[in-house]
Design a protein around this motif. Sequence first.
Motif, PDB file in Angstrom:
ATOM      1  N   GLN A   1     -93.582  -7.259  23.570  1.00 49.36           N
ATOM      2  CA  GLN A   1     -92.172  -7.065  23.253  1.00 49.36           C
ATOM      3  C   GLN A   1     -91.444  -8.406  23.155  1.00 49.36           C
ATOM      4  O   GLN A   1     -90.674  -8.639  22.223  1.00 49.36           O
ATOM      5  N   ALA A   2     -91.710  -9.285  24.112  1.00 45.24           N
ATOM      6  CA  ALA A   2     -91.074 -10.596  24.088  1.00 45.24           C
ATOM      7  C   ALA A   2     -91.473 -11.381  22.847  1.00 45.24           C
ATOM      8  O   ALA A   2     -90.648 -12.049  22.218  1.00 45.24           O
TER       9      ALA A   2
ATOM     10  N   TYR B   1     -95.848   3.472  27.285  1.00 44.96           N
ATOM     11  CA  TYR B   1     -94.806   3.109  28.239  1.00 44.96           C
ATOM     12  C   TYR B   1     -94.409   4.277  29.143  1.00 44.96           C
ATOM     13  O   TYR B   1     -93.707   4.085  30.137  1.00 44.96           O
ATOM     14  N   GLY B   2     -94.876   5.466  28.816  1.00 49.85           N
ATOM     15  CA  GLY B   2     -94.504   6.631  29.610  1.00 49.85           C
ATOM     16  C   GLY B   2     -95.022   6.581  31.029  1.00 49.85           C
ATOM     17  O   GLY B   2     -94.419   7.151  31.943  1.00 49.85           O
ATOM     18  N   ALA B   3     -96.158   5.891  31.243  1.00 46.80           N
ATOM     19  CA  ALA B   3     -96.742   5.843  32.589  1.00 46.80           C
ATOM     20  C   ALA B   3     -95.831   5.140  33.586  1.00 46.80           C
ATOM     21  O   ALA B   3     -95.919   5.390  34.795  1.00 46.80           O
ATOM     22  N   TYR B   4     -94.943   4.278  33.112  1.00 47.66           N
ATOM     23  CA  TYR B   4     -94.024   3.606  34.036  1.00 47.66           C
ATOM     24  C   TYR B   4     -93.120   4.613  34.734  1.00 47.66           C
ATOM     25  O   TYR B   4     -92.742   4.427  35.895  1.00 47.66           O
ATOM     26  N   ALA B   5     -92.782   5.664  34.032  1.00 48.69           N
ATOM     27  CA  ALA B   5     -91.870   6.660  34.602  1.00 48.69           C
ATOM     28  C   ALA B   5     -92.494   7.407  35.772  1.00 48.69           C
ATOM     29  O   ALA B   5     -91.777   8.036  36.558  1.00 48.69           O
ATOM     30  N   ARG B   6     -93.810   7.345  35.908  1.00 46.80           N
ATOM     31  CA  ARG B   6     -94.478   8.033  37.014  1.00 46.80           C
ATOM     32  C   ARG B   6     -94.460   7.211  38.300  1.00 46.80           C
ATOM     33  O   ARG B   6     -95.074   7.598  39.290  1.00 46.80           O
ATOM     34  N   ALA B   7     -93.776   6.079  38.279  1.00 47.45           N
ATOM     35  CA  ALA B   7     -93.642   5.255  39.488  1.00 47.45           C
ATOM     36  C   ALA B   7     -92.169   4.925  39.703  1.00 47.45           C
ATOM     37  O   ALA B   7     -91.763   3.760  39.643  1.00 47.45           O
ATOM     38  N   PRO B   8     -91.331   5.926  39.972  1.00 47.24           N
ATOM     39  CA  PRO B   8     -89.880   5.683  40.062  1.00 47.24           C
ATOM     40  C   PRO B   8     -89.499   4.752  41.206  1.00 47.24           C
ATOM     41  O   PRO B   8     -88.537   3.990  41.098  1.00 47.24           O
TER      42      PRO B   8
ATOM     43  N   ALA C   1     -84.983  -2.548  28.495  1.00 44.45           N
ATOM     44  CA  ALA C   1     -83.938  -1.939  27.666  1.00 44.45           C
ATOM     45  C   ALA C   1     -83.387  -2.937  26.654  1.00 44.45           C
ATOM     46  O   ALA C   1     -83.144  -2.593  25.488  1.00 44.45           O
ATOM     47  N   ARG C   2     -83.190  -4.182  27.083  1.00 42.22           N
ATOM     48  CA  ARG C   2     -82.705  -5.208  26.154  1.00 42.22           C
ATOM     49  C   ARG C   2     -83.705  -5.458  25.032  1.00 42.22           C
ATOM     50  O   ARG C   2     -83.321  -5.613  23.863  1.00 42.22           O
TER      51      ARG C   2
ATOM     52  N   VAL D   1     -83.474  -2.598  22.514  1.00 43.25           N
ATOM     53  CA  VAL D   1     -82.313  -2.711  21.634  1.00 43.25           C
ATOM     54  C   VAL D   1     -82.559  -3.772  20.563  1.00 43.25           C
ATOM     55  O   VAL D   1     -82.269  -3.562  19.370  1.00 43.25           O
ATOM     56  N   SER D   2     -83.111  -4.914  20.966  1.00 41.92           N
ATOM     57  CA  SER D   2     -83.381  -5.988  20.006  1.00 41.92           C
ATOM     58  C   SER D   2     -84.399  -5.561  18.960  1.00 41.92           C
ATOM     59  O   SER D   2     -84.244  -5.865  17.766  1.00 41.92           O
ATOM     60  N   LEU D   3     -85.432  -4.847  19.371  1.00 36.26           N
ATOM     61  CA  LEU D   3     -86.438  -4.379  18.421  1.00 36.26           C
ATOM     62  C   LEU D   3     -85.843  -3.366  17.455  1.00 36.26           C
ATOM     63  O   LEU D   3     -86.156  -3.377  16.254  1.00 36.26           O
ATOM     64  N   ALA D   4     -84.983  -2.496  17.968  1.00 39.57           N
ATOM     65  CA  ALA D   4     -84.355  -1.498  17.098  1.00 39.57           C
ATOM     66  C   ALA D   4     -83.448  -2.170  16.068  1.00 39.57           C
ATOM     67  O   ALA D   4     -83.443  -1.791  14.891  1.00 39.57           O
ATOM     68  N   ARG D   5     -82.698  -3.174  16.485  1.00 41.84           N
ATOM     69  CA  ARG D   5     -81.820  -3.878  15.552  1.00 41.84           C
ATOM     70  C   ARG D   5     -82.611  -4.605  14.474  1.00 41.84           C
ATOM     71  O   ARG D   5     -82.167  -4.704  13.324  1.00 41.84           O
TER      72      ARG D   5
END
Length: 566
Positions: free
Chosen positions: A196-197, A218-225, A239-240, A243-247
């Motif tokens: 991503q970077a 990336y869904g596996a991250y959600a299994r470790a809240p 999240a940043r 947003v940058s990738l979407a733009r």
Amino acid sequence: MPHSTDEPRERETARADTGTAAAVPTAAVAVVGAGPAGLAAAVTAADHGLDVILLDAADAPGGQYYRSPPAGLGATRPGRLHHHWHTFTELSARLAAHRDSGAIRHLAGHQVWTVERTGDADWILHAVTGGDRESRTAVRARRMVLATGAHERQLPFPGWTLPGVVSAAGAQAMLKSGLVLPGRRIVVAGSGPLLQAVAVSLTRAGARVPALVEAGGYGAYARAPRVLAGNPGKAAEAARFGVSLARARVRVLPHRAVTEVHGDERVEAVTVSRVDQRWRPVAGTGRRIDCDALAVGHGLVPQLELALAAGCGTRLSPDGTHAVVLDARLGTTVPGVWAAGESGGVGGVELALCEGELAALSVVREVRGGVRREVARRAVALGRARHRLRAFATLMGTVHRPGAGWSEWLTGDTEVCRCEEVTAGRIRAACEELGAGDTRTVKLLTRAGMGWCQGRTCGFAVRELAVHGPGQEPGGPDRRPLACPVKLSTLAALDGNGQTSAQTPGQTSEPTPGPNPGPTPGQAPEPTLGQAPGPNPESTPGQAPGQTHESTPEQAPGQNPGTALS
């Protein structure tokens, strides 16, 4: 409990070398590596009155993470290409102040190739220096902090040796240090947060990134809240990036991998296929994406050569790599040796900075027999931060560990070892027909991993192909007696005490009165230990030896001259 004291102390230095060999520079602590962890360790130790020698192979501090362009390129805002740039500038200022005062001796351009312990429990660190590594030197210290970083992990696939294929970190390094792009339309692929970077950096520099191809998800991250809750900054950073990738209109394709590269003389397109949980390509899902460059990487591998030379114990990390075993104070299994940063397991720059400072405070505690109350409180806070960041690193390694099915991408003629041009078919034949079941035996039978990079590029892939049977577990880390190739004359200069003659840092090992005339006609160059004894008779003229992004990232894993930014 630490001894609390507020009285001033004189600067702690190592005792003078009184041996029969030529005297070597000595210090209370030697730090190897001037990346984020090494910088933090060196300046913190100097802040608390220790005499420090800082050795680094690069000509400027910062390591791979804080690469910056040379002054001649005229970059006015190099910080825009980095995260935490203010932290680096602050560390650099402290380093400069300590260097001016003599508290830190910064030996830039010094590649430490081995370490050894003396009879009186000091450490001798042997290094080579100079553009051709002709000069040699050694330093001596009672204690040693290893902050040797990591190199990028590569998984081979058909076409990965074409010009235009570069490592993901290499593409970022090209941009940071040379202000060039590997192409104009670049697919970013592999696995791990680094992708991503890299994609964001490339788009900000003007490249078009049609797809970010993530083999994991990336869904596996959600299994470790709980881990995420303890590291809110990581979630905010993700999240940043999103947003940058979407733009920039970058399509993020999870659970997919580049399974083939197309092109005649350079990259023209890639095939992206869906992969299952074991990273096996799903038949019929291949999709062609046009591009002129591919930046690919599958995480990082800690550089452990010096830690292994010192006898430090290792462990298998969740990401499938080996790391140094560390206690809560960053001590290794060997007294007098600490490690910080990626050596203890890949975890990112924030963790490296934290561990570098904590390792230095642990050294101070041992030297002084205790520390002041505020220093003790700082060490406790750093320990808590490290625990939190290590938890996230463990989660990250688990999520992005390569699945066992990645080898199904390979065809029989896919090169796995680029240095020696060893194909997957030859490695499989060595295992299935000749009985090889480990990396060492495969190396002896095929020469895989015996080239210039000494397995840094292909080592993980060769190991995974060799350890392929049900229930088989990978062995320990690859052990190399030398951390980099050195000439036989360097070894010959060692005396019985492990010291070298002409050891002043920066002094040439074999001075000549005039210009070097070079070898006489017909005379072979001096052999280099750690390198294959001769050229591969099957190698293609002009082909670069397999390189990691630690040495020349611009050319790994495929050669590419790059595109200068306008």
